[in-house]
Design an enzyme around this catalytic site. Structure first.
Site, PDB file in Angstrom:
ATOM      1  N   TYR A 119      -1.899  -0.259  11.225  1.00  0.00           N
ATOM      2  CA  TYR A 119      -2.112  -0.927   9.926  1.00  0.00           C
ATOM      3  C   TYR A 119      -0.918  -0.708   9.002  1.00  0.00           C
ATOM      4  O   TYR A 119      -0.326  -1.659   8.485  1.00  0.00           O
ATOM      5  CB  TYR A 119      -3.398  -0.403   9.253  1.00  0.00           C
ATOM      6  CG  TYR A 119      -3.412  -0.683   7.769  1.00  0.00           C
ATOM      7  CD1 TYR A 119      -3.538  -1.986   7.295  1.00  0.00           C
ATOM      8  CD2 TYR A 119      -3.252   0.345   6.833  1.00  0.00           C
ATOM      9  CE1 TYR A 119      -3.494  -2.261   5.937  1.00  0.00           C
ATOM     10  CE2 TYR A 119      -3.216   0.077   5.472  1.00  0.00           C
ATOM     11  CZ  TYR A 119      -3.342  -1.228   5.029  1.00  0.00           C
ATOM     12  OH  TYR A 119      -3.291  -1.491   3.693  1.00  0.00           O
ATOM     13  N   LYS A 175       1.939  -3.348   7.406  1.00  0.00           N
ATOM     14  CA  LYS A 175       2.178  -3.556   5.969  1.00  0.00           C
ATOM     15  C   LYS A 175       3.647  -3.270   5.627  1.00  0.00           C
ATOM     16  O   LYS A 175       4.259  -3.977   4.838  1.00  0.00           O
ATOM     17  CB  LYS A 175       1.256  -2.667   5.127  1.00  0.00           C
ATOM     18  CG  LYS A 175      -0.212  -3.045   5.177  1.00  0.00           C
ATOM     19  CD  LYS A 175      -0.495  -4.435   4.629  1.00  0.00           C
ATOM     20  CE  LYS A 175      -0.392  -4.516   3.119  1.00  0.00           C
ATOM     21  NZ  LYS A 175      -0.675  -5.889   2.621  1.00  0.00           N
ATOM     22  N   THR A 213       0.824  -1.210   0.000  1.00  0.00           N
ATOM     23  CA  THR A 213       0.000   0.000   0.000  1.00  0.00           C
ATOM     24  C   THR A 213       0.862   1.266   0.000  1.00  0.00           C
ATOM     25  O   THR A 213       1.980   1.255   0.529  1.00  0.00           O
ATOM     26  CB  THR A 213      -0.912   0.010   1.251  1.00  0.00           C
ATOM     27  OG1 THR A 213      -1.499   1.303   1.403  1.00  0.00           O
ATOM     28  CG2 THR A 213      -0.135  -0.303   2.527  1.00  0.00           C
ATOM     29  N   ASP A 214       0.300   2.339  -0.523  1.00  0.00           N
ATOM     30  CA  ASP A 214       1.012   3.626  -0.481  1.00  0.00           C
ATOM     31  C   ASP A 214       1.154   4.137   0.960  1.00  0.00           C
ATOM     32  O   ASP A 214       1.970   5.021   1.239  1.00  0.00           O
ATOM     33  CB  ASP A 214       0.320   4.681  -1.363  1.00  0.00           C
ATOM     34  CG  ASP A 214      -1.139   4.955  -1.016  1.00  0.00           C
ATOM     35  OD1 ASP A 214      -1.661   4.328  -0.065  1.00  0.00           O
ATOM     36  OD2 ASP A 214      -1.765   5.784  -1.704  1.00  0.00           O
ATOM     37  N   GLU A 215       0.349   3.572   1.878  1.00  0.00           N
ATOM     38  CA  GLU A 215       0.413   4.060   3.266  1.00  0.00           C
ATOM     39  C   GLU A 215       1.751   3.782   3.926  1.00  0.00           C
ATOM     40  O   GLU A 215       2.057   4.381   4.964  1.00  0.00           O
ATOM     41  CB  GLU A 215      -0.724   3.455   4.103  1.00  0.00           C
ATOM     42  CG  GLU A 215      -2.072   3.928   3.640  1.00  0.00           C
ATOM     43  CD  GLU A 215      -3.174   3.748   4.671  1.00  0.00           C
ATOM     44  OE1 GLU A 215      -2.889   3.670   5.864  1.00  0.00           O
ATOM     45  OE2 GLU A 215      -4.345   3.696   4.243  1.00  0.00           O
TER      46      GLU A 215
HETATM   47  O1  TDX Z   1     -16.392   7.133   7.839  1.00  0.00           O
HETATM   48  C1  TDX Z   1     -15.363   7.573   7.322  1.00  0.00           C
HETATM   49  N1  TDX Z   1     -15.190   8.931   7.244  1.00  0.00           N
HETATM   50  C2  TDX Z   1     -14.079   9.497   6.710  1.00  0.00           C
HETATM   51  O2  TDX Z   1     -13.960  10.738   6.650  1.00  0.00           O
HETATM   52  C3  TDX Z   1     -14.331   6.721   6.789  1.00  0.00           C
HETATM   53  C4  TDX Z   1     -14.483   5.231   6.842  1.00  0.00           C
HETATM   54  C5  TDX Z   1     -13.220   7.320   6.252  1.00  0.00           C
HETATM   55  N2  TDX Z   1     -13.079   8.665   6.218  1.00  0.00           N
HETATM   56  C6  TDX Z   1     -11.855   9.260   5.634  1.00  0.00           C
HETATM   57  C7  TDX Z   1     -10.552   8.729   6.191  1.00  0.00           C
HETATM   58  C8  TDX Z   1      -9.618   8.809   5.012  1.00  0.00           C
HETATM   59  O3  TDX Z   1      -9.043  10.112   4.932  1.00  0.00           O
HETATM   60  O4  TDX Z   1     -11.844   8.909   4.248  1.00  0.00           O
HETATM   61  C9  TDX Z   1     -10.527   8.593   3.796  1.00  0.00           C
HETATM   62  C10 TDX Z   1     -10.496   7.182   3.256  1.00  0.00           C
HETATM   63  O5  TDX Z   1     -10.682   6.313   4.345  1.00  0.00           O
HETATM   64  P1  TDX Z   1     -10.660   4.724   4.198  1.00  0.00           P
HETATM   65  O6  TDX Z   1     -11.654   4.306   3.182  1.00  0.00           O
HETATM   66  O7  TDX Z   1     -10.732   4.133   5.557  1.00  0.00           O
HETATM   67  O8  TDX Z   1      -9.228   4.484   3.508  1.00  0.00           O
HETATM   68  P2  TDX Z   1      -7.724   4.882   3.940  1.00  0.00           P
HETATM   69  O9  TDX Z   1      -7.609   5.098   5.405  1.00  0.00           O
HETATM   70  O10 TDX Z   1      -7.283   5.998   3.035  1.00  0.00           O
HETATM   71  O11 TDX Z   1      -6.952   3.522   3.582  1.00  0.00           O
HETATM   72  C11 TDX Z   1      -7.254   2.826   2.362  1.00  0.00           C
HETATM   73  O12 TDX Z   1      -6.259   3.054   1.389  1.00  0.00           O
HETATM   74  C12 TDX Z   1      -4.996   2.469   1.556  1.00  0.00           C
HETATM   75  C13 TDX Z   1      -7.405   1.338   2.614  1.00  0.00           C
HETATM   76  O13 TDX Z   1      -8.354   1.104   3.618  1.00  0.00           O
HETATM   77  C14 TDX Z   1      -6.089   0.710   2.972  1.00  0.00           C
HETATM   78  O14 TDX Z   1      -6.237  -0.679   3.168  1.00  0.00           O
HETATM   79  C15 TDX Z   1      -5.128   0.983   1.857  1.00  0.00           C
HETATM   80  O15 TDX Z   1      -3.863   0.459   2.190  1.00  0.00           O
END
Ligand code: TDX
Length: 294
Positions: free
Chosen positions: A104, A108, A76-78
């Protein structure tokens, strides 16, 4: 479909994995298996370490024992941490130092280091890909896009963390799969490939786009307490995979997001079943106590 055989097992279960290798004798192993939700890793890191680190080790040990043509690690880019919002000129390259924020991403990154160690020490023919945020069909409803689609369809509030200005770089899931296929067939053993399509959006833009497609009001948006350690911006530089392997994303975000919303509309039974079971407890724990920000 006849070509697919589904076996449910834990990748950290050495006995089960070794038995599977013995019966199936795979040529190529692609490790897509991970605990992947950042919010869950903040609540309970341990399972992330077990699946993502020890599970990777078990898979690679099986590859060493039974022999393999290629082991591919889906990362992942994370692992690169985050970028500041005021430096739009910066992108993650394969040379960007590992610098993780959440349990997380730390798990990774640990797995990536272990893959590189198995490649160097034991000669395991391994490659790694680091992709930006995926979206598309079958995305588990805990993640931003499916969560917002499901809540909007149920006229529930849409919980945006903090000010909603965090940036993610979105890629349609099929483009990610095509990139992995290319790496397996043409990528160089021992190499890392970044995958991303220069498609950066703020979270609030994503949420408003979904509401617009579904013709739902923006009044459903609720700003809530931010995620702990929340990464500001992810942005991939995909030059290497483009120049060396010829990969380019094919799905534009404007089309991909409409296709995705339509998929969730047409496959309600899939996600409704998920969000009605165990998930209700998760949702309550994750969102029940989040303060609404004015
Ligand atoms: O309810 C929410 N409200 C909100 O504002 C959720 C679930 C997320 N968010 C925000 C957090 C992040 O800035 O949205 C963005 C995206 O969140 P996620 O979908 O949880 O993704 P992210 O944390 O960016 O991580 C995803 O991308 C990289 C994947 O879950 C990882 O597995 C991947 O490695």
């Amino acid at each position: 479909m006849d070509k697919i055989k589904f076996v449910k097992a834990d990748i950290a279960d050495r006995k089960a994995v070794f038995e599977l290798f013995e019966t199936e004798n795979p040529d190529v192993v692609v490790n897509f298996a991970a605990e992947s939700h950042v919010d869950r890793s903040i609540e309970n890191p341990e399972v992330f370490l077990v699946t993502n680190i020890l599970g990777t080790q078990v898979l690679m040990d099986a590859c060493r024992k039974y022999g393999i043509q290629r082991y591919h690690q889906v990362s992942t880019d994370e692992v690169y941490g985050d970028l500041p919002l005021d430096r739009p000129d910066l992108f993650f390259t394969e040379e960007t130092p590992i610098h993780t924020s959440s349990p997380y991403s730390a798990s990774k990154a640990s797995a990536d280091l272990l893959v590189q160690a198995y490649n160097r020490t034991f000669g395991l023919p391994a490659t790694i890909s680091r992709c930006s945020n995926n979206y598309g069909p079958y995305h588990f409803p805990e993640k931003l896009i499916p969560l917002m689609i499901a809540n909007a369809l149920n006229n529930k509030s849409l919980p945006v963390y903090g000010n909603g200005l965090n940036v993610r770089d979105w890629l349609y899931v099929e483009d990610h799969c095509k990139a992995i296929d290319l790496i397996i067939h043409k990528g160089k053993v021992g190499e890392v490939y970044n995958i991303g399509g220069h498609n950066e959006k703020t979270n609030i833009d994503i949420v408003k786009t979904i509401l617009k497609i579904l013709d739902k009001p923006e009044s459903l948006i609720t700003y809530v307490t931010d995620r702990k350690g929340h990464d500001m911006r992810y942005a991939i530089d995909p030059t290497k995979i483009h120049t060396e392997l010829g990969w380019l994303p094919e799905t534009m975000f404007a089309d991909g997001i409409v296709k995705t919303v339509n998929w969730y509309l047409e496959n309600k039974s899939w996600w409704e079943k998920i969000i009605s079971g165990e998930y209700t407890k998760y949702y309550e724990e994750m969102y029940g106590n989040r303060e609404e920000l004015k």
